[in-house]
Design a protein around this motif. Structure first.
Motif, PDB file in Angstrom:
ATOM      1  N   GLU A   1     -22.751   4.036 -15.034  1.00  0.00           N
ATOM      2  CA  GLU A   1     -21.832   3.267 -15.870  1.00  0.00           C
ATOM      3  C   GLU A   1     -22.327   1.833 -16.001  1.00  0.00           C
ATOM      4  OE1 GLU A   1     -20.817   5.231 -13.373  1.00  0.00           O
ATOM      5  OE2 GLU A   1     -19.687   6.789 -14.407  1.00  0.00           O
ATOM      6  N   ASP A   2     -22.841   1.305 -14.896  1.00  0.00           N
ATOM      7  CA  ASP A   2     -23.350  -0.064 -14.890  1.00  0.00           C
ATOM      8  C   ASP A   2     -24.526  -0.207 -15.853  1.00  0.00           C
ATOM      9  OD1 ASP A   2     -23.808  -2.776 -13.392  1.00  0.00           O
ATOM     10  OD2 ASP A   2     -25.747  -1.754 -13.359  1.00  0.00           O
ATOM     11  N   LEU A   3     -25.385   0.830 -15.899  1.00  0.00           N
ATOM     12  CA  LEU A   3     -26.560   0.767 -16.770  1.00  0.00           C
ATOM     13  C   LEU A   3     -26.169   0.942 -18.237  1.00  0.00           C
ATOM     14  CD1 LEU A   3     -29.070   2.974 -14.709  1.00  0.00           C
ATOM     15  CD2 LEU A   3     -29.098   0.491 -14.915  1.00  0.00           C
ATOM     16  N   GLU A   4     -25.235   1.839 -18.502  1.00  0.00           N
ATOM     17  CA  GLU A   4     -24.896   2.145 -19.898  1.00  0.00           C
ATOM     18  C   GLU A   4     -23.788   1.271 -20.456  1.00  0.00           C
ATOM     19  OE1 GLU A   4     -24.705   6.089 -21.366  1.00  0.00           O
ATOM     20  OE2 GLU A   4     -25.785   6.920 -19.660  1.00  0.00           O
ATOM     21  N   GLY A   5     -23.008   0.662 -19.565  1.00  0.00           N
ATOM     22  CA  GLY A   5     -21.918  -0.187 -20.032  1.00  0.00           C
ATOM     23  C   GLY A   5     -20.703   0.584 -20.498  1.00  0.00           C
ATOM     24  N   LYS A   6     -20.585   1.851 -20.089  1.00  0.00           N
ATOM     25  CA  LYS A   6     -19.439   2.671 -20.486  1.00  0.00           C
ATOM     26  C   LYS A   6     -18.819   3.308 -19.250  1.00  0.00           C
ATOM     27  CE  LYS A   6     -21.563   4.047 -24.804  1.00  0.00           C
ATOM     28  NZ  LYS A   6     -22.695   4.929 -25.058  1.00  0.00           N
ATOM     29  N   PRO A   7     -17.487   3.466 -19.254  1.00  0.00           N
ATOM     30  CA  PRO A   7     -16.857   4.055 -18.072  1.00  0.00           C
ATOM     31  C   PRO A   7     -17.044   5.569 -18.013  1.00  0.00           C
ATOM     32  CG  PRO A   7     -15.200   3.589 -19.732  1.00  0.00           C
ATOM     33  CD  PRO A   7     -16.505   3.087 -20.273  1.00  0.00           C
ATOM     34  N   PHE A   8     -17.079   6.100 -16.825  1.00  0.00           N
ATOM     35  CA  PHE A   8     -17.097   7.552 -16.584  1.00  0.00           C
ATOM     36  C   PHE A   8     -18.202   8.292 -17.349  1.00  0.00           C
ATOM     37  CE2 PHE A   8     -12.742   6.411 -15.345  1.00  0.00           C
ATOM     38  CZ  PHE A   8     -12.715   6.958 -14.067  1.00  0.00           C
ATOM     39  N   VAL A   9     -19.458   7.815 -17.206  1.00  0.00           N
ATOM     40  CA  VAL A   9     -20.582   8.543 -17.806  1.00  0.00           C
ATOM     41  C   VAL A   9     -21.527   9.104 -16.735  1.00  0.00           C
ATOM     42  CG1 VAL A   9     -20.569   7.385 -20.041  1.00  0.00           C
ATOM     43  CG2 VAL A   9     -21.822   6.359 -18.137  1.00  0.00           C
ATOM     44  N   GLY A  10     -21.242   8.817 -15.470  1.00  0.00           N
ATOM     45  CA  GLY A  10     -22.087   9.330 -14.389  1.00  0.00           C
ATOM     46  C   GLY A  10     -21.600  10.685 -13.921  1.00  0.00           C
ATOM     47  N   PRO A  11     -22.027  11.102 -12.722  1.00  0.00           N
ATOM     48  CA  PRO A  11     -21.635  12.424 -12.209  1.00  0.00           C
ATOM     49  C   PRO A  11     -20.116  12.607 -12.107  1.00  0.00           C
ATOM     50  CG  PRO A  11     -23.351  11.439 -10.836  1.00  0.00           C
ATOM     51  CD  PRO A  11     -22.960  10.405 -11.819  1.00  0.00           C
ATOM     52  N   ALA A  12     -19.413  11.564 -11.638  1.00  0.00           N
ATOM     53  CA  ALA A  12     -17.958  11.683 -11.538  1.00  0.00           C
ATOM     54  C   ALA A  12     -17.343  11.813 -12.929  1.00  0.00           C
ATOM     55  CB  ALA A  12     -17.379  10.474 -10.807  1.00  0.00           C
ATOM     56  N   GLY A  13     -17.929  11.130 -13.895  1.00  0.00           N
ATOM     57  CA  GLY A  13     -17.435  11.210 -15.267  1.00  0.00           C
ATOM     58  C   GLY A  13     -17.614  12.600 -15.844  1.00  0.00           C
ATOM     59  N   GLN A  14     -18.752  13.224 -15.517  1.00  0.00           N
ATOM     60  CA  GLN A  14     -18.968  14.586 -16.032  1.00  0.00           C
ATOM     61  C   GLN A  14     -17.961  15.560 -15.440  1.00  0.00           C
ATOM     62  OE1 GLN A  14     -23.166  15.380 -15.521  1.00  0.00           O
ATOM     63  NE2 GLN A  14     -23.635  13.772 -17.006  1.00  0.00           N
ATOM     64  N   LEU A  15     -17.683  15.379 -14.159  1.00  0.00           N
ATOM     65  CA  LEU A  15     -16.691  16.225 -13.515  1.00  0.00           C
ATOM     66  C   LEU A  15     -15.315  15.979 -14.146  1.00  0.00           C
ATOM     67  CD1 LEU A  15     -15.923  18.235 -11.329  1.00  0.00           C
ATOM     68  CD2 LEU A  15     -15.726  16.341  -9.726  1.00  0.00           C
ATOM     69  N   LEU A  16     -15.032  14.705 -14.386  1.00  0.00           N
ATOM     70  CA  LEU A  16     -13.741  14.373 -15.009  1.00  0.00           C
ATOM     71  C   LEU A  16     -13.600  15.065 -16.366  1.00  0.00           C
ATOM     72  CD1 LEU A  16     -11.116  12.647 -14.905  1.00  0.00           C
ATOM     73  CD2 LEU A  16     -12.379  10.871 -16.147  1.00  0.00           C
ATOM     74  N   ASN A  17     -14.696  15.089 -17.146  1.00  0.00           N
ATOM     75  CA  ASN A  17     -14.652  15.754 -18.458  1.00  0.00           C
ATOM     76  C   ASN A  17     -14.222  17.206 -18.323  1.00  0.00           C
ATOM     77  OD1 ASN A  17     -15.498  13.419 -19.648  1.00  0.00           O
ATOM     78  ND2 ASN A  17     -17.630  14.075 -19.913  1.00  0.00           N
ATOM     79  N   GLU A  18     -14.794  17.892 -17.314  1.00  0.00           N
ATOM     80  CA  GLU A  18     -14.449  19.315 -17.126  1.00  0.00           C
ATOM     81  C   GLU A  18     -12.987  19.464 -16.731  1.00  0.00           C
ATOM     82  OE1 GLU A  18     -17.201  20.736 -14.187  1.00  0.00           O
ATOM     83  OE2 GLU A  18     -18.921  20.000 -15.352  1.00  0.00           O
ATOM     84  N   VAL A  19     -12.540  18.592 -15.837  1.00  0.00           N
ATOM     85  CA  VAL A  19     -11.162  18.691 -15.354  1.00  0.00           C
ATOM     86  C   VAL A  19     -10.175  18.377 -16.486  1.00  0.00           C
ATOM     87  CG1 VAL A  19      -9.510  17.720 -13.722  1.00  0.00           C
ATOM     88  CG2 VAL A  19     -11.832  18.223 -12.982  1.00  0.00           C
ATOM     89  N   LEU A  20     -10.525  17.393 -17.294  1.00  0.00           N
ATOM     90  CA  LEU A  20      -9.661  17.056 -18.437  1.00  0.00           C
ATOM     91  C   LEU A  20      -9.512  18.258 -19.360  1.00  0.00           C
ATOM     92  CD1 LEU A  20     -10.900  13.456 -19.411  1.00  0.00           C
ATOM     93  CD2 LEU A  20      -8.695  14.070 -18.374  1.00  0.00           C
ATOM     94  N   TYR A  21     -10.616  18.957 -19.586  1.00  0.00           N
ATOM     95  CA  TYR A  21     -10.609  20.132 -20.449  1.00  0.00           C
ATOM     96  C   TYR A  21      -9.649  21.186 -19.893  1.00  0.00           C
ATOM     97  CZ  TYR A  21     -12.277  24.126 -23.123  1.00  0.00           C
ATOM     98  OH  TYR A  21     -12.352  25.224 -23.948  1.00  0.00           O
ATOM     99  N   ASP A  22      -9.773  21.403 -18.568  1.00  0.00           N
ATOM    100  CA  ASP A  22      -8.904  22.397 -17.930  1.00  0.00           C
ATOM    101  C   ASP A  22      -7.432  21.988 -17.998  1.00  0.00           C
ATOM    102  OD1 ASP A  22     -11.185  23.714 -17.384  1.00  0.00           O
ATOM    103  OD2 ASP A  22     -11.182  23.378 -15.217  1.00  0.00           O
ATOM    104  N   ALA A  23      -7.186  20.676 -18.007  1.00  0.00           N
ATOM    105  CA  ALA A  23      -5.804  20.206 -18.050  1.00  0.00           C
ATOM    106  C   ALA A  23      -5.270  20.135 -19.476  1.00  0.00           C
ATOM    107  CB  ALA A  23      -5.704  18.834 -17.386  1.00  0.00           C
ATOM    108  N   GLY A  24      -6.135  20.496 -20.448  1.00  0.00           N
ATOM    109  CA  GLY A  24      -5.692  20.497 -21.841  1.00  0.00           C
ATOM    110  C   GLY A  24      -5.669  19.110 -22.464  1.00  0.00           C
TER     111      GLY A  24
END
Lengths: 475, 416
Positions: A328-351
């Motif tokens: 995130e620090d390198l790209e300047g965007k939140p939740f783009v690292g490993p935790a962000g990828q996991l969050l994406n999957e969980v968000l999908y499951d939560a609808g």
């Protein structure tokens, strides 16, 4: 006593064939006398065809070193190499015996040869032959310390495939023409043109790149020994450059500071306006620009950039994490690292659709400890969270979410201003001042750290349920 | 402008480029001109084709595209307010010079930098254009190092990474305070963001290479020799500790291959508040040694600073020795038993000597005589090692150990 005459000193194939015959006959090194035949009686490569004697199995490393070492001009070289091979056949560890006198000699000879090859790659200077031909052709005169032409020439083939060239040395010459590399007899300096028009440019460059304030003659001479100077066009400038160096530096020191270049202001038209931090930021973009220059706490010194929230201003759900990580620090965007990828999957499951959410962090700069080639994440202190809350409050003011989901303890502190355990807050919908609802849950990186897969799956389900609850609140 | 003779422009624009310390051409992928039938090759290890009388290697044609600059960094000879002679090459002129020099085996390739003209993006575009012509129109396979202009569009940086072997963005001054007072237009966060975009480009290229489908074309490489930077030492008040702290952040954050430390040397038409003295070459040397300890010897910055005083490295002795003198309880080290990591901490043993010791001792115990063949100098090792025929006894703890290594204090010369 067996006498071996080598027709072409430095030719590995000829020496190897002789050595094979001697070994097949079991002749000990002390019973062989090696002698140079007439120089250049036959050319490289011819002897290879006459391979004879039994093939001998030697460590590959030894064969490679011997192939180079045979080029050494020391007259003892063929005899020394034969003795080493003789010994290596009886002692498989010989090359590792770095304190052995023969091995020590071999390593030193090999080093000398490799250095000589390297210096030849560096110090050959081509001069152009004629101007008319469609294919450019060049020639160079070079005097290596050892008989290394056949070892050094393939480099020039790989590098200068698209032009014709010849390198002449006192022992032999290498010619690259019509995409074919061939060798011939030694030559003289007079066969190569005595100048090249580009040499003036090269000498100008050499003089200009020299910094007269840092004269280090020994460093230059150890890497570019004087023996090479006579064939280097730039070397004739060394003495005059050195002679003038001290005076040049003295002039720089003594020169009074002059007036600024009169065109300075005209050139510097684009001095950037510094927007100041203000409490009256009315857009997310404006907030981002202000955040870019945040110096409220020392974390800004080492992080690449502040990472602000991301998402539509009309988002009804705001997710608050802890702080940006490495990615995130390198790209300047939140939740783009490993935790962000996991969050994406969980968000999908939560609808939930990520693009409809506003994602941000309690702390906007990455806090880390450098360790070698990596940066190790460090938890922010409560002080850092509290200082950074100003920014989170601005984001909340602009987005006005109906539900805030705090991911982890730092986020909970950032949103509520108080420290509390997630366990005590989880599972219920809290109401914040102003009517915003809040759900407290874990940070996705917590799941990444759980080694027990069954437990991780259970925690993941609970995480999905927390997010699904947020979805239902705005349904 | 192009009517000006190339020799004059070359003199101006090479002179302007010499304050960039790097001339490295190593660490890139192996390639040659066999397939392209053009010219150029890189073989991993760089080659120094010449040495200037300042002892520095000349490996690349190191020039600026132009020394006109809209910035006014006070330590820089090319700052807007300087009265230095100005010149500008066209991209074609740089291409021509590079190829002419390369074909005569003067250089490994090009290191192109530039003053900022018009805008960061425009300047970066011009640099990329030179690299593009060399690679695409001339099939040039040699080494290309491009300066990335801090603040240029990440898209341009990405394009630069496709053509160049190495990219570099100079930090210039190690602290934020130094930068804001000496280089008002440069912002540390802009420099860091540019380095981050190079880092992201690298890791994306690596990911793309990993995930490519079988049979699909090889994804393009991104700056295979990585990125580097330079810090000027001695122009501002930064301590060695500040400098090394910045360096460790850069190595860990952006995977820099190298940080160059460049002793500030007086420039013509200098700004008034800069030291008009000899460049602090010994300080630069000690910083490089400390940098090596960080990267190849397993030292942490805090450990190196144990041997420092007031945040400054000892100029008289090297930083590993300075550390060892503060950590005598760790010595002597048994040459025949100590693990590699411990051998690396012995003053006087370099990585190569340690490798040789580790492989030689498998075949038998090493004595001082053996060590003499494996290392440059045994004398320096004596207080710190144990061999079957040598024990330092009280030497390790003797109070005058530092004096054994430090050069004698220079006698003050009286001005008559």
């Amino acid at each position: 006593m067996r006498e071996v005459v080598l027709e072409t000193p430095g030719d590995f194939a000829e020496w190897r064939n002789a050595a094979r015959r001697l070994l097949a006959d079991g002749v000990p090194p002390a019973d062989v006398s090696w002698r140079d035949g007439g120089e250049g009686a036959s050319l490289f490569g011819d002897a290879a065809a006459a391979a004879s004697g039994e093939k001998i199995s030697l460590p590959r490393e030894l064969v490679e070193i011997a192939d180079r070492a045979i080029c050494h001009r020391d007259a003892e070289t063929p005899a020394r190499l034969y003795r080493i091979v003789w010994r290596a056949l009886r002692d498989r560890q010989l090359l590792a015996r770095t304190t052995d006198a023969d091995v020590d000699w071999l390593r030193k000879a090999d080093k000398a040869i490799r250095r000589d090859i390297h210096k030849m790659h560096a110090f050959v200077r081509f001069r152009r032959l004629g101007e008319a031909a469609a294919r450019e052709s060049f020639a160079a005169w070079f005097e290596p310390s050892h008989r290394i032409l056949r070892l050094a020439a393939p480099f020039f083939q790989r590098r200068f495939y698209g032009m014709d060239w010849a390198i002449l040395t006192p022992d032999a010459r290498a010619i690259w023409q019509d995409e074919r590399l061939s060798y011939g007899p030694g030559g003289t300096k007079g066969e190569v043109p005595d100048r090249d028009i580009v040499e003036d440019q090269w000498r100008t460059y050499y003089g200009a790149i020299f910094n007269p304030a840092r004269v280090k003659i020994d460093a230059m001479r150890s890497e570019m020994p004087k023996k090479y100077w006579r064939n280097l066009p730039e070397a004739q400038d060394i003495a005059p450059l050195l002679a003038g160096a001290e005076a040049r530096v003295e002039r720089m020191r003594e020169a009074a500071v002059s007036m600024a270049n009169p065109l300075t202001d005209k050139w510097r038209t684009r001095v950037r306006d510094e927007p100041t931090l203000t409490d009256e930021i009315e857009t997310l973009a404006g907030l981002g620009r202000a955040l870019d220059r945040c110096t409220r706490c020392p974390l800004h010194c080492d992080a690449t950039q502040a990472v602000g929230g991301e998402g539509p201003k009309a988002a009804r759900i705001m997710l608050v994490g802890e702080q940006p990580g490495d990615r995130e620090d390198l790209e300047g965007k939140p939740f783009v690292g490993p935790a962000g990828q996991l969050l994406n999957e969980v968000l999908y499951d939560a609808g939930l659709e990520r693009r409809r959410l506003f994602l941000t962090n309690a702390v906007k700069h990455f806090k880390f400890e450098p360790r070698g080639k990596r940066r190790l994440h460090q938890n922010p202190t409560t002080a850092e969270i509290d200082i950074c809350r100003w920014w989170l409050d601005q984001e909340r003011r602009l987005v006005q979410p109906e539900v805030i989901v705090t991911l982890g303890a730092s986020a909970l502190r950032g949103v509520t201003g108080k420290s509390a355990s997630i366990r005590s807050m989880r599972g219920t919908v809290h109401e914040l001042a102003g009517g915003t609802k809040m759900i407290a849950t874990i940070h996705p990186s917590f799941l990444l750290r759980l080694p027990d897969r069954a437990r991780a799956e259970k925690e993941r389900q609970a995480f999905v349920a927390d997010l699904a609850l947020a979805r239902k609140l705005v349904a | 402008m192009s009517a000006r003779p190339i020799l004059e422009k070359l003199a101006v624009l090479a002179d302007a480029a010499k304050y960039d310390a790097s001339c490295a051409s190593s660490g890139t992928v192996k390639r040659d001109s066999t397939d392209s039938k053009g010219i150029g090759s890189t073989e991993g290890m760089g080659i120094c084709h010449s040495y200037a009388p300042d002892g520095r290697c000349i490996s690349l044609l190191k020039i600026l595209l132009t020394n006109f600059c809209i910035y006014d960094c006070r330590f820089c000879i090319n700052r807007a307010s300087s009265n230095v002679e100005r010149a500008r090459f066209s991209p074609q002129e740089v291409v021509r010079l590079t190829l002419d020099f390369y074909k005569r085996n003067y250089i490994e390739g090009l290191f192109l930098s530039s003053g900022i003209i018009r805008s960061e993006d425009y300047t970066m575009e011009q640099l990329v254009e030179v690299a593009r012509i060399l690679r695409e129109e001339h099939r040039f396979q040699g080494y290309i190092h491009l300066k990335t202009i801090a603040g240029a569009d990440p898209g341009l940086v990405a394009l630069a990474g496709l053509y160049a072997d190495r990219l570099s963005t100079n930090v210039e001054l190690p602290t934020e305070a130094g930068l804001s007072s000496f280089a008002p237009e440069k912002k540390p966060e802009t420099i860091r963001k540019t380095m981050a975009s190079v880092r992201v480009g690298e890791s994306d290229a690596i990911e793309a290479a990993k995930s490519r489908l079988i049979g699909k074309a090889k994804p393009p490489r991104f700056a295979p020799a990585g990125q580097s930077t330079q810090m000027i030492v001695g122009a501002d008040a930064a301590l060695d500790d500040d400098i090394l702290k910045t360096a460790t952040n850069l190595y860990s954050g952006y995977r820099l291959r190298r940080v160059y430390y460049s002793a500030y040397s007086p420039i013509p038409d200098a700004s008034l508040d800069l030291p008009p003295k000899r460049p602090p070459l010994m300080r630069e040397h000690r910083l490089y040694q400390a940098d090596w300890l960080l990267r190849f010897y397993g030292f942490e910055r805090a450990e190196i600073m144990e041997g420092a005083r007031g945040g400054m490295l000892d100029l008289a002795i090297d930083p590993k020795l300075a550390w060892a003198l503060q950590r005598r309880e760790a010595f002597p080290v048994d040459i025949n038993r100590a693990p590699r990591e411990l051998l690396l901490r012995v003053p006087g043993l370099g990585t190569r000597a340690v490798d040789r010791i580790v492989s030689a001792r498998r075949l038998g115990r090493l004595t001082l005589g053996d060590l003499a063949k494996l290392t440059a100098s045994v004398k320096k090792l004596l207080p710190f090692i144990v061999t079957p025929d040598w024990r330092p006894g009280r030497l390790t703890d003797s109070a005058d150990l530092r004096a054994r290594f430090a050069p004698p204090a220079e006698q003050l010369t009286l001005a008559l």
